[in-house]
Write a protein that holds these residues in place. Sequence first.
Motif, PDB file in Angstrom:
ATOM      1  N   GLY A 249       5.635  76.431  23.020  1.00 32.95           N
ATOM      2  CA  GLY A 249       7.067  75.113  22.180  1.00 32.95           C
ATOM      3  C   GLY A 249       6.904  73.962  24.084  1.00 32.95           C
ATOM      4  O   GLY A 249       7.168  72.587  23.866  1.00 32.95           O
ATOM      5  N   ILE A 250       6.314  73.614  24.809  1.00 32.04           N
ATOM      6  CA  ILE A 250       5.643  73.341  26.349  1.00 32.04           C
ATOM      7  C   ILE A 250       4.584  71.736  25.909  1.00 32.04           C
ATOM      8  O   ILE A 250       4.769  71.401  24.772  1.00 32.04           O
ATOM      9  CB  ILE A 250       5.275  73.846  26.796  1.00 32.04           C
ATOM     10  CG1 ILE A 250       5.982  72.652  28.345  1.00 32.04           C
ATOM     11  CG2 ILE A 250       4.295  73.874  26.939  1.00 32.04           C
ATOM     12  CD1 ILE A 250       5.225  74.089  29.685  1.00 32.04           C
ATOM     13  N   ASP A 251       6.168  71.046  26.187  1.00 33.19           N
ATOM     14  CA  ASP A 251       5.570  69.442  26.241  1.00 33.19           C
ATOM     15  C   ASP A 251       5.301  69.088  27.231  1.00 33.19           C
ATOM     16  O   ASP A 251       5.505  69.407  28.570  1.00 33.19           O
ATOM     17  CB  ASP A 251       7.281  68.141  25.388  1.00 33.19           C
ATOM     18  CG  ASP A 251       7.533  68.578  26.028  1.00 33.19           C
ATOM     19  OD1 ASP A 251       7.853  67.984  27.694  1.00 33.19           O
ATOM     20  OD2 ASP A 251       9.117  68.754  25.318  1.00 33.19           O
ATOM     21  N   ARG A 252       4.262  67.886  26.897  1.00 30.15           N
ATOM     22  CA  ARG A 252       3.790  66.914  28.244  1.00 30.15           C
ATOM     23  C   ARG A 252       4.183  67.069  29.586  1.00 30.15           C
ATOM     24  O   ARG A 252       4.322  67.054  30.554  1.00 30.15           O
ATOM     25  CB  ARG A 252       2.409  65.842  28.107  1.00 30.15           C
ATOM     26  CG  ARG A 252       1.734  65.669  29.137  1.00 30.15           C
ATOM     27  CD  ARG A 252       1.068  64.304  27.907  1.00 30.15           C
ATOM     28  NE  ARG A 252       0.329  64.035  27.747  1.00 30.15           N
ATOM     29  CZ  ARG A 252      -1.284  65.170  27.687  1.00 30.15           C
ATOM     30  NH1 ARG A 252      -1.535  65.020  28.449  1.00 30.15           N
ATOM     31  NH2 ARG A 252      -2.113  64.889  26.587  1.00 30.15           N
ATOM     32  N   GLU A 253       6.185  65.361  29.317  1.00 29.60           N
ATOM     33  CA  GLU A 253       6.481  65.722  29.977  1.00 29.60           C
ATOM     34  C   GLU A 253       6.935  66.642  30.524  1.00 29.60           C
ATOM     35  O   GLU A 253       7.918  66.221  32.131  1.00 29.60           O
ATOM     36  CB  GLU A 253       7.594  65.006  29.164  1.00 29.60           C
ATOM     37  CG  GLU A 253       7.349  63.936  28.766  1.00 29.60           C
ATOM     38  CD  GLU A 253       6.309  63.383  27.328  1.00 29.60           C
ATOM     39  OE1 GLU A 253       6.509  64.165  26.985  1.00 29.60           O
ATOM     40  OE2 GLU A 253       5.619  62.287  27.507  1.00 29.60           O
ATOM     41  N   THR A 254       7.520  68.420  29.935  1.00 29.09           N
ATOM     42  CA  THR A 254       8.113  68.660  31.230  1.00 29.09           C
ATOM     43  C   THR A 254       7.205  69.535  32.065  1.00 29.09           C
ATOM     44  O   THR A 254       7.223  69.749  32.996  1.00 29.09           O
ATOM     45  CB  THR A 254       8.827  69.718  29.859  1.00 29.09           C
ATOM     46  OG1 THR A 254       9.530  69.653  28.863  1.00 29.09           O
ATOM     47  CG2 THR A 254       9.228  71.317  30.844  1.00 29.09           C
TER      48      THR A 254
END
Length: 280
Positions: A249-254
């Motif tokens: 579930g990782i996102d680009r901003e993280t």
Amino acid sequence: MDGDAYFGFPFALGGSKMRNYTTVTVGETRNHVVNNLFSGYEFETVQLLGAEREGASGDNRLPVERLDDSYTRAALGDSAIVALHPIGPDELVVTANLQENAVPTVEMGDELEVVYDAKLSRTNATNPAWVDLLREAEQAILRGNLISAVPLLVSAVDGGLYRLIYLYFVLNGRDRKDAKQHIKSRFDDGHGNIYTKDLAKDALNEITGSSLTDAHGPYGERWHEFYGEHGNRGFRDAVIHPDNEPLDGIDRETVIEWFNISVSLIIGGFELLWELDSDG
């Protein structure tokens, strides 16, 4: 430098950035070669910043929206799709096409002005391994391969801190072989393994009286995000022990934040070893 600005910085030796402009006709493909002032450089990454109908201004400008989180494709209003991609060391291909069911604000044959940022590296430069790992991590993020960027960032911190401490001993009188042996004898775990935490804490503390791991120091919060402490999981642990909590579930901003933290820790090692002031 502001820690938020590390992502996109030209880390390669002799690297640079430029903002450039080209044009493309809707319904056509154009090859764009950069000015020969950049001879000896090659594209590393390219980001599409904007596109507009030639001569448009003010309220006549159309909104530009990145497509599918891509850094190289964007929609121009509800009318056209613009894309650019490197196809050689100094050459881009630029395309513009009408969207399906396009609003007729843009028509076939219209000329569009396209603005992009490019990061350039020297064609024959040889970089330290940790620099190339950061470059590969950034490219993975730009391509949307977010999970694959994380182990590259971890390896960059691991290798970067080791390299800094090794060079410190070499520059202070030890030969290369002796510097490696000294690090191993002083900071391994007794089984020949040298762990990043021991370098970030024990090695830096022995040399400088400070460490990256001090919770009350200028790097403590970033170290905690990277390594984790007291049962809390850092993003490094997400790579070493992925079964504990999947990264799906990782996102680009993280991941970009993790990129900035990784670079901050490497720079923190520089600051401690050479007594530079940190801007926090």
